[in-house]
Design an enzyme around this catalytic site. Structure first.
Site, PDB file in Angstrom:
ATOM      1  N   GLU A  80     -11.247 -36.514  18.170  1.00  0.00           N
ATOM      2  CA  GLU A  80     -12.121 -35.278  18.197  1.00  0.00           C
ATOM      3  C   GLU A  80     -13.322 -35.629  19.035  1.00  0.00           C
ATOM      4  OE1 GLU A  80     -11.954 -33.654  14.491  1.00  0.00           O
ATOM      5  OE2 GLU A  80      -9.878 -33.941  14.025  1.00  0.00           O
ATOM      6  N   LEU A 133      -7.941 -30.681  16.481  1.00  0.00           N
ATOM      7  CA  LEU A 133      -8.658 -30.831  15.317  1.00  0.00           C
ATOM      8  C   LEU A 133      -7.511 -31.044  14.027  1.00  0.00           C
ATOM      9  CD1 LEU A 133     -11.746 -29.516  13.926  1.00  0.00           C
ATOM     10  CD2 LEU A 133     -10.094 -30.534  12.324  1.00  0.00           C
ATOM     11  N   GLU A 148      -6.079 -34.385  11.870  1.00  0.00           N
ATOM     12  CA  GLU A 148      -6.029 -36.119  11.557  1.00  0.00           C
ATOM     13  C   GLU A 148      -4.675 -36.466  11.565  1.00  0.00           C
ATOM     14  OE1 GLU A 148     -10.081 -34.973  11.480  1.00  0.00           O
ATOM     15  OE2 GLU A 148      -8.369 -34.000  10.309  1.00  0.00           O
ATOM     16  N   GLN A 155     -13.552 -39.342  12.739  1.00  0.00           N
ATOM     17  CA  GLN A 155     -14.907 -39.003  12.664  1.00  0.00           C
ATOM     18  C   GLN A 155     -15.546 -39.595  11.569  1.00  0.00           C
ATOM     19  OE1 GLN A 155     -15.878 -34.831  13.853  1.00  0.00           O
ATOM     20  NE2 GLN A 155     -15.520 -35.320  15.958  1.00  0.00           N
ATOM     21  N   PHE A 156     -15.125 -39.186  10.140  1.00  0.00           N
ATOM     22  CA  PHE A 156     -15.689 -39.525   8.887  1.00  0.00           C
ATOM     23  C   PHE A 156     -14.443 -40.035   7.986  1.00  0.00           C
ATOM     24  CE2 PHE A 156     -18.565 -36.626  10.954  1.00  0.00           C
ATOM     25  CZ  PHE A 156     -19.905 -37.552  10.945  1.00  0.00           C
ATOM     26  N   PRO A 200      -6.260 -36.097   5.232  1.00  0.00           N
ATOM     27  CA  PRO A 200      -4.997 -35.146   5.526  1.00  0.00           C
ATOM     28  C   PRO A 200      -4.016 -36.051   6.294  1.00  0.00           C
ATOM     29  CG  PRO A 200      -7.068 -34.197   6.114  1.00  0.00           C
ATOM     30  CD  PRO A 200      -7.557 -35.489   5.657  1.00  0.00           C
ATOM     31  N   HIS A 242     -19.231 -36.637   4.359  1.00  0.00           N
ATOM     32  CA  HIS A 242     -19.330 -37.572   5.670  1.00  0.00           C
ATOM     33  C   HIS A 242     -19.909 -38.932   5.163  1.00  0.00           C
ATOM     34  CE1 HIS A 242     -20.005 -33.181   6.968  1.00  0.00           C
ATOM     35  NE2 HIS A 242     -19.418 -33.788   7.876  1.00  0.00           N
TER      36      HIS A 242
END
Length: 697
Positions: free
Chosen positions: A402, A431, A433, A455-456, A462, A501
């Site tokens: 993403e 979007l 995962e 990203q984090f 998921p 995050h």
């Protein structure tokens, strides 16, 4: 959408004699297992395909291109018989014999079959819906091999995935559907709708119980639907679907209604079905319909049908008798192939399918010696330079996730790489995962090197099912398949914290079967570890700590394009004989500050990788100092520090002059307020106090 089967011009025809023979063999296998072998405990998992078999066998016949791939689920054996998987292989698997599909490691109803010159059966998963996104990844790889690498072997290839009506409610189904339609992938979804997910009616899975009705307005998707028990209608619908996906290269969904003539498994009594429902299903058994169809077409006589039934039963019993005499897998080998192994020449013992061979491409030289450039760069720049160099020298490497494309990543690590290498090599994803990691799995099985970004750290949750399927793949297929990839993942504290995050929770990937984990603390180590991961033969999580991406302590000279650090090799940053401090990631710089402020001579070891970890370096140091403090950012309970402490207690007990100490985050989330975050996480003051207390013992 096409609800009525229409004839289309095609050179493809079905061999109905072969269809009948394989369907009878499938029925004989189901009967033998369900009524005999399960009761004798020679088969422990049995899922009958009665009612599903006709459509699956016809579907298998259209998989005739060199690079086709298919993934099914636990009721997909008829399709496997159709594409040439032997009865012996099937029984070896269900009867847990040596060889087979997993050497007794996986349940017997999930299959795999490597193949570089015909249809490849991707390793099936025991999780419902987990089969979809890897097939989408394979279909994307088909397009990449065709259009970017210009490999004609992949020209006509497709990806086919089988799923039941209950699976259309899963994340995997919708993620794969999004990928296939937005990217126009040559992928066929086959939904065999028997009306039940074990005991739950399909109306609980999708509104109205018919996924086709809910997809009528879906863009860029060809849909076919009909009766999967009528030989004529089923075959015509399959040919239409074949034309759509094979020749027109369109994403295609085929839904056929079929009866499940047995329970969900051999132990299922179907008490949730009414007598009327069971009678209705029996009336729609495709086997008598196939017999009538063949006779009406003049393809079969009464005597020939009866003989074929008898021959199928006798053949299956004969093979079963032979398989019963075969050896079970040896327990002595059960720990092999959790990771890639190497031979005496230090070359990898390669899996049959998946990943890139060491000679293809030829990687540039690598060295543990540094060739530092002038100046200091942050970790963001170091990682970007390494990705850039490896993308240049490995045309099968793909970088995606993403926001990694035009934006250059939310952490700016991939900035400018899409502009340089194009959107086929560096691209954004939807979007999901689950879709990112599942897609990666399919790409890797098709011989590419996926480098997905999460990203984090928290966002990886998921996708945990796909992480598990990827990591266990080498072991559960006995090194037939593996899916090497490098998952770049950011996490850890920043200027502030939060539960979404700023999570580390790295111990999950240490505990995960088959995954390596690197956690560099500085730019130089990030270069060497990332280069090693990108040229290795195992799936790796490469953890990019948010704070260290631009931390002044983490800045280092770029060590050169050849620099590489093998996994499992720690680094001694400070040397001393009073105590040992072990850390990694975002707490190493804190430990160095605390030790230097303490005036105490201490060993500071940066592990750099946790799976594998440098046990020998830690043991040697602790045997010399007699004291050990372990510092990490993750929660203290069951954190990786506990593993280190357990090893030290077992292997260095008589060398210890004081208890092993751990300093970590309490068992809470990462607080958002910077003051609260600083109070919760390890910091130089806390580490200094712990060092002084341990030194005083």
């Amino acid at each position: 959408m096409n609800n009525q089967a229409e004839s289309i011009s095609s050179d493809f025809t079905f061999d109905w004699q072969s269809v009948a023979q394989q369907m009878l063999i499938s029925r004989a296998l189901d009967d033998l297992e369900e009524f005999t072998l399960v009761k004798e405990k020679k088969v422990l998992y049995q899922f009958s395909a009665r009612g599903h078999d006709l459509a699956q066998i016809l579907l298998g016949k259209i998989l005739d291109a060199k690079k086709d791939a298919v993934s099914g689920y636990y009721r997909s054996r008829p399709l496997l018989l159709s594409i040439g998987i032997s009865v012996e292989q099937c029984l070896q698997s269900t009867m847990m014999k040596a060889g087979g599909f997993s050497n007794g490691r996986d349940i017997g109803v999930v299959f795999n079959q490597p193949n570089h010159d015909g249809v490849c059966v991707l390793p099936m998963s025991g999780g419902v819906g987990a089969q979809y996104t890897p097939v989408a990844g394979w279909a994307q790889a088909v397009e990449f091999h065709n259009k970017y690498l210009e490999n004609n072997e992949w020209n006509d290839a497709i990806g086919l995935v089988l799923g039941g009506d209950a699976s259309v409610a899963t994340n995997g189904f919708w993620s794969a559907l999004t990928m296939a339609t937005t990217l126009s992938l040559p992928m066929m979804f086959y939904i065999e709708d028997n009306g039940y997910g074990i005991s739950v009616p399909s109306s609980f899975q999708t509104p109205g119980g018919n996924i086709v009705k809910n997809l009528e307005s879906f863009k860029n998707l060809q849909i076919f639907s009909g009766d999967g028990t009528n030989p004529k209608e089923t075959s015509e619908l399959i040919l239409q679907a074949r034309h759509s996906v094979r020749e027109l290269r369109q994403p295609t969904l085929l839904r056929l209604t079929v009866p499940r003539l047995s329970g969900h498994s051999a132990q299922d009594t179907q008490s949730y079905k009414s007598a009327e429902r069971i009678a209705f299903e029996q009336q729609h058994d495709p086997l008598p319909k196939l017999e009538r169809f063949l006779k009406k077409q003049g393809l079969l006589s009464n005597d020939r049908w009866d003989k074929m039934v008898s021959e199928a039963q006798q053949y299956v019993q004969k093979v079963c008798d032979q398989v019963e005499q075969q050896e079970k897998a040896s327990p002595a080998d059960i720990e092999r192939f959790a990771f890639s192994e190497k031979n005496d020449q230090d070359q990898p013992i390669l899996q049959t399918q998946g990943g890139i061979l060491p000679s293809q491409p030829q990687f540039p030289p690598s060295s543990r010696d540094k060739s530092p450039e002038a100046g200091r760069i942050n970790m963001v720049t170091a990682i970007r330079k390494t990705l850039d160099f490896e993308l240049q020298h490995n045309n099968k490497m793909l970088l995606f996730g993403e926001d990694v494309g035009a934006k250059g990543g939310v952490h700016a690590v991939t900035l400018g790489l899409q502009e340089k290498f194009g959107d086929q090599r560096v691209f954004d994803t939807s979007l999901s995962e689950e879709g990112i990691i599942g897609r990666s799995l399919g790409l890797a099985l098709a011989g590419l090197l996926p480098v997905p970004e999460i990203q984090f750290r928290k966002y990886a949750d998921p996708a945990e099912e796909q992480f598990n399927d990827c990591g266990t793949m080498r072991w559960r297929t006995n090194n037939r398949f593996a899916a090497p990839m490098v998952v770049r993942m950011a996490g850890g504290y920043f200027g502030c914290g939060d539960p979404w995050h700023s999570q580390c929770a790295e111990v999950k990937w240490v505990h995960a079967i088959g995954w390596q984990l690197a956690m560099p603390s500085n730019a130089e180590d990030a270069v060497g570890l990332l280069r090693y991961a990108l040229r290795d033969n195992n799936p790796t999580v490469f953890f990019e700590h948010r704070k260290m991406l631009d931390h002044i302590w983490a800045r280092r000279p770029y060590p050169g394009d050849e620099y590489i650090i093998p996994f499992g090799v720690g680094k001694r940053i400070l040397s001393g004989d009073r105590l040992t401090v072990v850390s990694w990631g975002g707490t190493v710089h804190m430990c160095q500050t605390a030790i230097e402020n303490s005036g105490i001579q201490a060993d500071l070891i940066d592990l750099r990788t946790l799976s594998p970890w440098d046990k020998d370096m830690v043991l040697q140091s602790v045997k010399n100092t007699g004291r050990c403090l372990i510092v990490h950012e993750d929660n203290i309970s069951a954190g990786f520090g506990a593993e280190i402490a357990a090893v030290l207690a077992q292997e260095a007990f008589f060398y210890l002059d004081a208890p092993i100490e751990r300093l970590a985050t309490p068992d809470i989330g990462n607080p958002h307020d910077p003051v609260l975050m600083n109070a919760a996480l390890p910091n130089p003051d806390k580490i200094l106090e712990a060092i002084k207390n341990l030194d005083a013992i």
